[in-house]
Design an enzyme around this catalytic site. Structure first.
Site, PDB file in Angstrom:
ATOM      1  N   GLY A  50       0.350   5.910   7.576  1.00  0.00           N
ATOM      2  CA  GLY A  50       1.003   5.165   6.498  1.00  0.00           C
ATOM      3  C   GLY A  50       2.517   5.264   6.593  1.00  0.00           C
ATOM      4  O   GLY A  50       3.054   6.213   7.172  1.00  0.00           O
ATOM      5  N   ARG A  75      -1.058   0.027  10.544  1.00  0.00           N
ATOM      6  CA  ARG A  75      -1.968  -1.000  11.070  1.00  0.00           C
ATOM      7  C   ARG A  75      -1.270  -1.853  12.124  1.00  0.00           C
ATOM      8  O   ARG A  75      -1.876  -2.280  13.090  1.00  0.00           O
ATOM      9  CB  ARG A  75      -2.490  -1.878   9.928  1.00  0.00           C
ATOM     10  N   LEU A 120      -3.561  13.119   1.131  1.00  0.00           N
ATOM     11  CA  LEU A 120      -2.864  13.118  -0.152  1.00  0.00           C
ATOM     12  C   LEU A 120      -3.769  12.643  -1.276  1.00  0.00           C
ATOM     13  O   LEU A 120      -3.507  12.914  -2.451  1.00  0.00           O
ATOM     14  CB  LEU A 120      -1.600  12.245  -0.086  1.00  0.00           C
ATOM     15  N   LYS A 133       7.405   3.998  -5.491  1.00  0.00           N
ATOM     16  CA  LYS A 133       8.310   5.119  -5.163  1.00  0.00           C
ATOM     17  C   LYS A 133       9.605   4.665  -4.495  1.00  0.00           C
ATOM     18  O   LYS A 133      10.623   5.339  -4.599  1.00  0.00           O
ATOM     19  CB  LYS A 133       7.582   6.138  -4.285  1.00  0.00           C
ATOM     20  N   ASP A 181       7.753  15.390  -4.199  1.00  0.00           N
ATOM     21  CA  ASP A 181       6.602  15.299  -3.294  1.00  0.00           C
ATOM     22  C   ASP A 181       6.791  16.171  -2.060  1.00  0.00           C
ATOM     23  O   ASP A 181       5.851  16.833  -1.602  1.00  0.00           O
ATOM     24  CB  ASP A 181       6.390  13.854  -2.842  1.00  0.00           C
ATOM     25  N   GLY A 193       4.577   4.232   3.645  1.00  0.00           N
ATOM     26  CA  GLY A 193       5.109   4.018   2.299  1.00  0.00           C
ATOM     27  C   GLY A 193       5.962   5.179   1.819  1.00  0.00           C
ATOM     28  O   GLY A 193       6.345   6.066   2.591  1.00  0.00           O
ATOM     29  N   GLY A 194       6.243   5.174   0.511  1.00  0.00           N
ATOM     30  CA  GLY A 194       7.117   6.184  -0.075  1.00  0.00           C
ATOM     31  C   GLY A 194       6.627   7.606   0.117  1.00  0.00           C
ATOM     32  O   GLY A 194       7.423   8.511   0.400  1.00  0.00           O
ATOM     33  N   ASN A 197       9.835  10.128  -6.844  1.00  0.00           N
ATOM     34  CA  ASN A 197       8.582  10.284  -7.599  1.00  0.00           C
ATOM     35  C   ASN A 197       8.797  10.953  -8.960  1.00  0.00           C
ATOM     36  O   ASN A 197       7.848  11.136  -9.714  1.00  0.00           O
ATOM     37  CB  ASN A 197       7.554  11.087  -6.788  1.00  0.00           C
ATOM     38  N   SER A 212      -2.375  13.338 -13.523  1.00  0.00           N
ATOM     39  CA  SER A 212      -1.198  13.768 -14.272  1.00  0.00           C
ATOM     40  C   SER A 212      -1.401  13.880 -15.786  1.00  0.00           C
ATOM     41  O   SER A 212      -0.988  14.888 -16.384  1.00  0.00           O
ATOM     42  CB  SER A 212      -0.008  12.850 -13.973  1.00  0.00           C
TER      43      SER A 212
END
Length: 246
Positions: A127, A151, A206, A67, A104, A129-130, A88, A18
Site C-alpha cells: 500500500g 497494484r 494494520l 490522513k 501512527d 496511502g497515509g 492521524n 477508538s
C-alpha cells in the site's frame, strides 16, 4: 457540566476501535463530561462545518481515507507529520486553530520492535496511502530498509505480480497498510503468493478487525510470525491523548 468533545474522522468507520477505547479511558479516569464521537464523512471538505458546530472540540483522530487529504485544512503541522506527509491526530485550540500530528509511526514502531531479529533487515510495505508513510518513517528510525508494493508498480515501486521467491528471500517483514480484509470484507487479502512466507518472516497487518485477518491467517499457516494492528492502535491512541492534554 459542559461536555468536552473528541472524535474520529474517516469514511465507513463504524467498525472502529477508538470510541470504545476512549469511552473506557474516560470512565476509568472519572472524566464524566468527556465524549468521543464518530465523524463518518464522505468528503473531507465536510469537516470544517463539523468543527464549527461541535462545541468544546479539543482533538480529533484521522483515519482512512483522509490522513493526507486533511493536511490542507490545517493551520499547522508538527515537524514529524510534515516529514511523513500524513496526519492521524489533530489538536483543536480554543480559538479553533487546527494542528496536525502523526502518532501512527510511534505506535507501529513500539508494536513491531519486540518481534525483530537480526535477519529482519528489509521490509515490504503493501500500500502507498497515509498509513504506509508513517510505517516507512518508523522503519527508517529502526534502521530497516523498505520498498513499497502497489497494484500498479513502476520503476521504484513493486507490483504484487513482481513478488517472487527471490524477493521474499530478501525481504523478511511484510506489512499490510491497506484496508483490505477489514470487517465486513474479511475474506479479502492482498494478492500475494502466500506459500512464499516462511518461519523467518514477520507478517504485520494494520487491520485489527477481525483479530486474525485472511492475510495473517495465510501467512501464519506458512510459519510466519504474525501481528495485527491492535497494539499499534493502543500506542498511537495513548500518544494522541498525551498530545491533546499538553
Amino acid at each position: 457540566m459542559k461536555e468536552i468533545n473528541y472524535g474520529l474522522v474517516g469514511s465507513d468507520i463504524s467498525y472502529s476501535f477508538s470510541p470504545g477505547y476512549f469511552k473506557k479511558k474516560f470512565e476509568k479516569d472519572g472524566l464524566k463530561n468527556y465524549r468521543y464521537n464518530l465523524y463518518d464523512i464522505s468528503d473531507i471538505n465536510q469537516l470544517p462545518a463539523i468543527i464549527a458546530e461541535t462545541k468544546r472540540l479539543r482533538g480529533l483522530n484521522v483515519t482512512i481515507p483522509y490522513k493526507e487529504a486533511i493536511i490542507p485544512l490545517l493551520d499547522s503541522t508538527s515537524k514529524t507529520a510534515k516529514k511523513i506527509g500524513a496526519v492521524n491526530t489533530v489538536t483543536v485550540s480554543k480559538k479553533g486553530k487546527l494542528k496536525g500530528f502523526n502518532t501512527d509511526h510511534y505506535g507501529f514502531r513500539k508494536s513491531l520492535k519486540p518481534l525483530l531479529k537480526e535477519h529482519h533487515e528489509k521490509a515490504l510495505i503493501l500500500g502507498t496511502g497515509g498509513a504506509s508513510k508513517a510505517v516507512a518513517y518508523a522503519l527508517r528510525k529502526l534502521g530497516i530498509e523498505y520498498d513499497f508494493v502497489s497494484r500498479n508498480g513502476d520503476e521504484v515501486i513493486f507490483s504484487y505480480t513482481d513478488l517472487d521467491k527471490e524477493i521474499f528471500d530478501e525481504y523478511h517483514i511484510i506489512i499490510n497498510t491497506t484496508p483490505m480484509g477489514t470487517y465486513p470484507n474479511i475474506e479479502q487479502c492482498p494478492a500475494l503468493d502466500y506459500s512464499l512466507f516462511t518461519d523467518k518472516h514477520i507478517a504485520f497487518d494494520l487491520v485489527y478487525n477481525p483479530e486474525v485477518s485472511t492475510f495473517l491467517k495465510k501467512a501464519g499457516e506458512q510459519g510466519a510470525v504474525t501481528k495485527n494492528g491492535y497494539e499499534m492502535l493502543f500506542y498511537q491512541a495513548e500518544k494522541a491523548w498525551e498530545i491533546w492534554n499538553k
